[in-house]
Structures are given as C-alpha cells and as structure tokens.
Design a protein around this motif. Structure first.
Motif, mmCIF file in Angstrom:
data_model
loop_
_atom_site.group_PDB
_atom_site.id
_atom_site.type_symbol
_atom_site.label_atom_id
_atom_site.label_comp_id
_atom_site.label_asym_id
_atom_site.label_seq_id
_atom_site.Cartn_x
_atom_site.Cartn_y
_atom_site.Cartn_z
ATOM 1 N N THR A 83 0.848 -1.189 0.000
ATOM 2 C CA THR A 83 0.000 0.000 0.000
ATOM 3 C C THR A 83 0.890 1.247 0.000
ATOM 4 O O THR A 83 2.099 1.154 0.267
ATOM 5 N N ALA A 84 0.284 2.381 -0.234
ATOM 6 C CA ALA A 84 1.027 3.649 -0.184
ATOM 7 C C ALA A 84 1.620 3.851 1.214
ATOM 8 O O ALA A 84 2.762 4.306 1.346
ATOM 9 N N LEU A 85 0.874 3.504 2.241
ATOM 10 C CA LEU A 85 1.372 3.630 3.614
ATOM 11 C C LEU A 85 2.596 2.745 3.825
ATOM 12 O O LEU A 85 3.599 3.185 4.382
ATOM 13 N N GLU A 86 2.524 1.514 3.397
ATOM 14 C CA GLU A 86 3.661 0.598 3.556
ATOM 15 C C GLU A 86 4.892 1.119 2.817
ATOM 16 O O GLU A 86 6.013 1.067 3.345
ATOM 17 N N LEU A 87 4.688 1.634 1.618
ATOM 18 C CA LEU A 87 5.809 2.187 0.848
ATOM 19 C C LEU A 87 6.404 3.402 1.539
ATOM 20 O O LEU A 87 7.624 3.554 1.606
ATOM 21 N N ALA A 88 5.537 4.271 2.069
ATOM 22 C CA ALA A 88 6.021 5.458 2.783
ATOM 23 C C ALA A 88 6.830 5.049 4.008
ATOM 24 O O ALA A 88 7.896 5.627 4.281
ATOM 25 N N GLU A 89 6.359 4.059 4.711
ATOM 26 C CA GLU A 89 7.085 3.589 5.900
ATOM 27 C C GLU A 89 8.427 2.981 5.520
ATOM 28 O O GLU A 89 9.445 3.266 6.160
ATOM 29 N N MET A 90 8.459 2.157 4.483
ATOM 30 C CA MET A 90 9.717 1.537 4.051
ATOM 31 C C MET A 90 10.728 2.579 3.587
ATOM 32 O O MET A 90 11.927 2.423 3.787
ATOM 33 N N ALA A 91 10.227 3.654 2.963
ATOM 34 C CA ALA A 91 11.098 4.718 2.455
ATOM 35 C C ALA A 91 11.378 5.785 3.521
ATOM 36 O O ALA A 91 12.014 6.794 3.225
ATOM 37 N N GLU A 92 10.887 5.548 4.730
ATOM 38 C CA GLU A 92 11.064 6.478 5.843
ATOM 39 C C GLU A 92 10.523 7.874 5.547
ATOM 40 O O GLU A 92 11.122 8.888 5.906
ATOM 41 N N GLN A 93 9.376 7.906 4.900
ATOM 42 C CA GLN A 93 8.664 9.154 4.621
ATOM 43 C C GLN A 93 7.666 9.356 5.759
ATOM 44 O O GLN A 93 6.478 9.075 5.632
ATOM 45 N N HIS A 94 8.163 9.822 6.889
ATOM 46 C CA HIS A 94 7.384 9.863 8.121
ATOM 47 C C HIS A 94 6.158 10.773 8.055
ATOM 48 O O HIS A 94 5.096 10.406 8.567
ATOM 49 N N GLN A 95 6.281 11.943 7.453
ATOM 50 C CA GLN A 95 5.124 12.845 7.357
ATOM 51 C C GLN A 95 4.004 12.211 6.540
ATOM 52 O O GLN A 95 2.835 12.332 6.885
ATOM 53 N N ILE A 96 4.379 11.562 5.468
ATOM 54 C CA ILE A 96 3.376 10.923 4.609
ATOM 55 C C ILE A 96 2.735 9.751 5.338
ATOM 56 O O ILE A 96 1.513 9.584 5.299
ATOM 57 N N ALA A 97 3.548 8.947 6.020
ATOM 58 C CA ALA A 97 3.000 7.814 6.778
ATOM 59 C C ALA A 97 2.024 8.312 7.845
ATOM 60 O O ALA A 97 0.939 7.747 8.001
ATOM 61 N N THR A 98 2.387 9.376 8.534
ATOM 62 C CA THR A 98 1.504 9.938 9.561
ATOM 63 C C THR A 98 0.200 10.419 8.934
ATOM 64 O O THR A 98 -0.889 10.167 9.464
ATOM 65 N N PHE A 99 0.291 11.110 7.801
ATOM 66 C CA PHE A 99 -0.908 11.585 7.110
ATOM 67 C C PHE A 99 -1.799 10.415 6.714
ATOM 68 O O PHE A 99 -3.003 10.425 6.967
ATOM 69 N N LEU A 100 -1.218 9.397 6.097
ATOM 70 C CA LEU A 100 -2.011 8.262 5.630
ATOM 71 C C LEU A 100 -2.637 7.489 6.797
ATOM 72 O O LEU A 100 -3.767 7.007 6.691
ATOM 73 N N LYS A 101 -1.946 7.405 7.906
ATOM 74 C CA LYS A 101 -2.498 6.741 9.090
ATOM 75 C C LYS A 101 -3.671 7.522 9.674
ATOM 76 O O LYS A 101 -4.540 6.949 10.326
ATOM 77 N N SER A 102 -3.689 8.827 9.444
ATOM 78 C CA SER A 102 -4.735 9.675 10.013
ATOM 79 C C SER A 102 -6.064 9.552 9.258
ATOM 80 O O SER A 102 -7.085 10.052 9.728
ATOM 81 N N LEU A 103 -6.044 8.908 8.118
ATOM 82 C CA LEU A 103 -7.257 8.819 7.290
ATOM 83 C C LEU A 103 -8.235 7.790 7.805
ATOM 84 O O LEU A 103 -7.884 6.835 8.411
#
Length: 103
Positions: A83-103
């Motif tokens: 998923t986009a969240l998993e990819l963001a987490e693997m790439a250490e894109q913390h702001q994006i992961a936080t945003f996606l988790k907030s949905l």
C-alpha cells in the motif's frame, strides 16, 4: 526519474513508460498532477505493474501530491504489492505515513 528501491519497475528498463499521472506523481509535480486530473485522468490510474500515482508520490516523499490525490479519491488501500502507507514507511517518509495513518 526518481524511484526508490521499493518500486516494482525494473531498474534495467531503459525506457520507462509510465502512465501520465503515475509519472508526474513520482516526480512530485503537483501542477502536472492537477492538470492531469482536470483533464479526466483516473485518480487511481496504475502502471503495468499495478503501481498507482498515490504509491509513487508516497514512496518518493511528495506529501502535497499525496494529499491532493487523496482529496480527489485515490484508493489508499490499493496494494501492488504494498500500500502507499507501507511504501512510505519503508522509504522512511514519516510525514506521509503519519498523514495516511490519520485517514
């Protein structure tokens, strides 16, 4: 073109032929993403491997593009194979992961 190591696109492919929205999202080109969407491109458009514009933007760290795509109805649960969240987490894109988790 910038693609992280988690991308399903083969590194040895000399001519990457990405669909318009996936291409612009992978580069973080928010204006081009907006234009493509305004021209009727499907927000959930994917490449031949099933990789979506949202996944490309999330993996490559483009929060503004991620937010735009989500606001236009991008499928945050789309998985190919991550998923986009998993990819963001693997790439250490913390702001994006936080945003996606907030949905």
């Amino acid at each position: 073109m910038k693609l992280n190591s988690f991308s399903p696109i083969p590194e040895d492919d000399n001519e990457l032929h990405l669909p318009e929205l996936v291409y612009w999202a992978s580069l973080g080109e928010v204006v081009e993403v907006e234009k493509a969407l305004a021209n009727g491109v499907d927000v959930n458009q994917t490449d031949d491997e099933g990789y979506s514009a949202l996944q490309a933007a999330a993996e490559n760290g483009y929060l503004e593009v991620v937010q735009l795509l989500v606001s236009k109805g991008a499928d945050v649960q789309h998985k190919a194979p991550h998923t986009a969240l998993e990819l963001a987490e693997m790439a250490e894109q913390h702001q994006i992961a936080t945003f996606l988790k907030s949905l």
